[in-house]
Design an enzyme around this catalytic site. Structure first.
Site, PDB file in Angstrom:
ATOM      1  N   HIS A  60       0.896  -1.371   0.060  1.00 54.13           N
ATOM      2  CA  HIS A  60      -0.067  -0.260  -0.064  1.00 54.13           C
ATOM      3  C   HIS A  60       0.951   1.267  -0.064  1.00 54.13           C
ATOM      4  O   HIS A  60       1.930   1.401   0.133  1.00 54.13           O
ATOM      5  CB  HIS A  60      -0.837   0.040   1.354  1.00 54.13           C
ATOM      6  CG  HIS A  60      -0.467   0.058   2.386  1.00 54.13           C
ATOM      7  ND1 HIS A  60       0.321  -0.961   3.117  1.00 54.13           N
ATOM      8  CD2 HIS A  60      -0.699   1.003   3.471  1.00 54.13           C
ATOM      9  CE1 HIS A  60       0.863  -0.469   4.409  1.00 54.13           C
ATOM     10  NE2 HIS A  60       0.491   0.570   4.667  1.00 54.13           N
ATOM     11  N   HIS A  62       1.113   4.115   1.979  1.00 54.39           N
ATOM     12  CA  HIS A  62       1.736   4.624   3.198  1.00 54.39           C
ATOM     13  C   HIS A  62       3.180   4.713   3.141  1.00 54.39           C
ATOM     14  O   HIS A  62       3.934   3.591   2.680  1.00 54.39           O
ATOM     15  CB  HIS A  62       1.359   3.699   4.432  1.00 54.39           C
ATOM     16  CG  HIS A  62      -0.148   4.129   4.544  1.00 54.39           C
ATOM     17  ND1 HIS A  62      -0.972   3.415   5.627  1.00 54.39           N
ATOM     18  CD2 HIS A  62      -0.789   5.307   4.595  1.00 54.39           C
ATOM     19  CE1 HIS A  62      -2.140   4.203   5.858  1.00 54.39           C
ATOM     20  NE2 HIS A  62      -2.036   5.135   5.148  1.00 54.39           N
ATOM     21  N   ASP A  64       5.904   4.259   5.071  1.00 55.98           N
ATOM     22  CA  ASP A  64       6.659   3.195   5.694  1.00 55.98           C
ATOM     23  C   ASP A  64       6.644   2.030   4.969  1.00 55.98           C
ATOM     24  O   ASP A  64       7.233   1.006   5.089  1.00 55.98           O
ATOM     25  CB  ASP A  64       6.195   2.911   7.086  1.00 55.98           C
ATOM     26  CG  ASP A  64       4.836   2.577   7.185  1.00 55.98           C
ATOM     27  OD1 ASP A  64       3.932   2.990   6.496  1.00 55.98           O
ATOM     28  OD2 ASP A  64       4.567   1.651   8.044  1.00 55.98           O
ATOM     29  N   HIS A  65       5.989   1.912   3.851  1.00 56.33           N
ATOM     30  CA  HIS A  65       6.087   0.696   2.819  1.00 56.33           C
ATOM     31  C   HIS A  65       6.594   1.005   1.577  1.00 56.33           C
ATOM     32  O   HIS A  65       6.811   0.037   0.886  1.00 56.33           O
ATOM     33  CB  HIS A  65       4.573   0.044   2.898  1.00 56.33           C
ATOM     34  CG  HIS A  65       4.022  -0.524   4.200  1.00 56.33           C
ATOM     35  ND1 HIS A  65       4.265  -1.808   4.554  1.00 56.33           N
ATOM     36  CD2 HIS A  65       3.699   0.474   5.181  1.00 56.33           C
ATOM     37  CE1 HIS A  65       3.674  -1.935   5.790  1.00 56.33           C
ATOM     38  NE2 HIS A  65       3.430  -0.673   6.180  1.00 56.33           N
ATOM     39  N   HIS A 140      -7.469  -1.543   5.484  1.00 55.64           N
ATOM     40  CA  HIS A 140      -6.722  -0.562   6.226  1.00 55.64           C
ATOM     41  C   HIS A 140      -7.049   0.629   5.837  1.00 55.64           C
ATOM     42  O   HIS A 140      -7.923   0.979   4.888  1.00 55.64           O
ATOM     43  CB  HIS A 140      -5.057  -1.124   5.766  1.00 55.64           C
ATOM     44  CG  HIS A 140      -4.025  -0.332   6.347  1.00 55.64           C
ATOM     45  ND1 HIS A 140      -4.060   0.108   7.796  1.00 55.64           N
ATOM     46  CD2 HIS A 140      -2.874   0.349   5.743  1.00 55.64           C
ATOM     47  CE1 HIS A 140      -2.785   0.780   8.098  1.00 55.64           C
ATOM     48  NE2 HIS A 140      -2.359   1.052   6.935  1.00 55.64           N
ATOM     49  N   ASP A 210      -0.532  -3.715   6.102  1.00 50.57           N
ATOM     50  CA  ASP A 210      -1.123  -3.474   7.231  1.00 50.57           C
ATOM     51  C   ASP A 210      -2.753  -4.107   7.172  1.00 50.57           C
ATOM     52  O   ASP A 210      -3.159  -3.771   6.078  1.00 50.57           O
ATOM     53  CB  ASP A 210      -0.965  -2.082   7.842  1.00 50.57           C
ATOM     54  CG  ASP A 210       0.491  -1.634   7.749  1.00 50.57           C
ATOM     55  OD1 ASP A 210       1.387  -2.412   7.565  1.00 50.57           O
ATOM     56  OD2 ASP A 210       0.729  -0.431   7.674  1.00 50.57           O
ATOM     57  N   HIS A 268       5.687  -5.518  12.188  1.00 55.82           N
ATOM     58  CA  HIS A 268       5.146  -4.073  11.916  1.00 55.82           C
ATOM     59  C   HIS A 268       4.871  -3.639  13.381  1.00 55.82           C
ATOM     60  O   HIS A 268       3.858  -3.277  13.792  1.00 55.82           O
ATOM     61  CB  HIS A 268       3.842  -4.234  11.158  1.00 55.82           C
ATOM     62  CG  HIS A 268       3.552  -2.780  10.607  1.00 55.82           C
ATOM     63  ND1 HIS A 268       2.636  -2.014  11.313  1.00 55.82           N
ATOM     64  CD2 HIS A 268       3.833  -2.123   9.412  1.00 55.82           C
ATOM     65  CE1 HIS A 268       2.680  -1.032  10.751  1.00 55.82           C
ATOM     66  NE2 HIS A 268       3.244  -1.056   9.671  1.00 55.82           N
TER      67      HIS A 268
END
Ligand SMILES: [Zn+2]
Ligand SMILES: [Zn+2]
Length: 301
Positions: A60, A62, A64-65, A140, A210, A268
């Site tokens: 996805h 976000h 942090d990914h 998510h 997530d 995570h």
């Protein structure tokens, strides 16, 4: 199958923790899963060959990914990459990456293919003669997919004892491996099953990060050998988990139990906790086979 965790902590990169990224080696293919900031450095530290990465799966959008993705794509150009690169991720990923390449006037010297995902049903997104990859639709705050990596059933193996017993010449070995029966000089036929052994059972790896606790993924990940499932919080922070659409350790373990997977790997983690051992302790009250991921850790299956 070999899994290297490059990063497995939530949110911001810190001195000793990295956001999500991992490398899965399956049937000699190297897949990069998520690409948080710092992934290139982690690839270097863990001695992963950049040139072996041809497929990148992004869960996805976000940061942090995937904030490490444009950096990696650019580095491939600096390393004079010529091989095609395939990126699988949510719709919009092509726009984000190409806008940065365009405005910095640094187009890649190799072919970059984007496979943008929009479906909310599980679908096959990669398949070759040995491996198949399917999406695991997750819930998510933004459109998110996990990924299920499955080996295909391999060829039958030559049973050396049987082959030597029947005095079969080596020139017939490939024919036997291809599934053929063998005709002996006296005209008798030895069926292939008498000369070969069953192939090893195919393995599977499910990556889920997530997501909220969501039982609708159970049929997709059922009986997987290994499930990586996010566990951002402990039950004491269940209210935060719900609000941010994440999972607690106990919930991740419940998914592992209900899906009848062989092994759960947690990750995570929120960095608010003193020790990641707490995640294992909480999960083990529900499901026995729990492993903790950590940056730089490798799992062999
Ligand atoms: Zn995240
Ligand atoms: Zn997220």
């Amino acid at each position: 199958m070999n899994l290297t965790i490059l990063g497995c902590y939530a949110a911001t990169p810190r001195t000793f923790t990295n956001p999500t990224s991992q490398v899965l080696e399956i049937k000699n293919r190297l897949f990069l899963i998520d690409c948080g900031e710092g992934t290139q450095v982690q690839l270097r530290k863990n001695k992963v060959k950049f040139s072996k990465i041809n497929h990148i799966f992004i869960s996805h959008l976000h940061g942090d990914h995937f904030f490490g993705l444009v950096g990696l794509v650019s580095t491939f150009t600096l390393l004079n990459r010529t091989a095609d690169l395939h990126i699988y991720g949510p719709k919009g990923i092509k726009e984000i990456i190409t806008l940065q390449l365009k405005l910095s006037n640094s187009w890649t010297g190799y072919n970059l293919y984007f496979h943008e995902l929009t479906s909310t049903e599980s679908e096959i997104i990669f398949e070759d003669e040995k491996v198949i990859v399917k999406t695991i639709p997750l819930k998510h705050r933004v459109y998110t997919n996990g990924f299920l990596f499955q080996e295909k059933t391999g060829d039958r193996k030559l049973d050396m004892n049987a082959v030597l017993n029947y005095n079969i010449e080596t020139c017939y070995y490939q024919k036997i491996k291809n599934g053929n029966d063998i005709e002996m000089q006296d005209g008798s036929i030895i069926p292939n099953e008498k000369l070969t052994l069953d192939p090893l059972p195919p393995k599977s790896y499910a990556f889920c990060s997530d997501t909220i606790y969501d039982e609708s993924i159970l049929p997709i990940i059922e009986n997987a050998d290994i499930l990586y499932h996010e566990s951002t919080f402990l039950e004491t922070e269940a209210h935060l988990s719900e609000k941010t659409m994440h999972t607690t350790a106990k919930q991740a373990a419940t998914i592992a139990l209900k899906a009848n997977v062989k092994q759960l790997i947690m990750g995570h983690y929120s960095t608010r906790y003193a020790s990641i051992e707490l995640f294992k302790q909480e999960a083990e009250t529900i499901f026995p086979n729990v492993l903790l991921s950590d940056d730089g850790k490798t799992f062999e299956f």
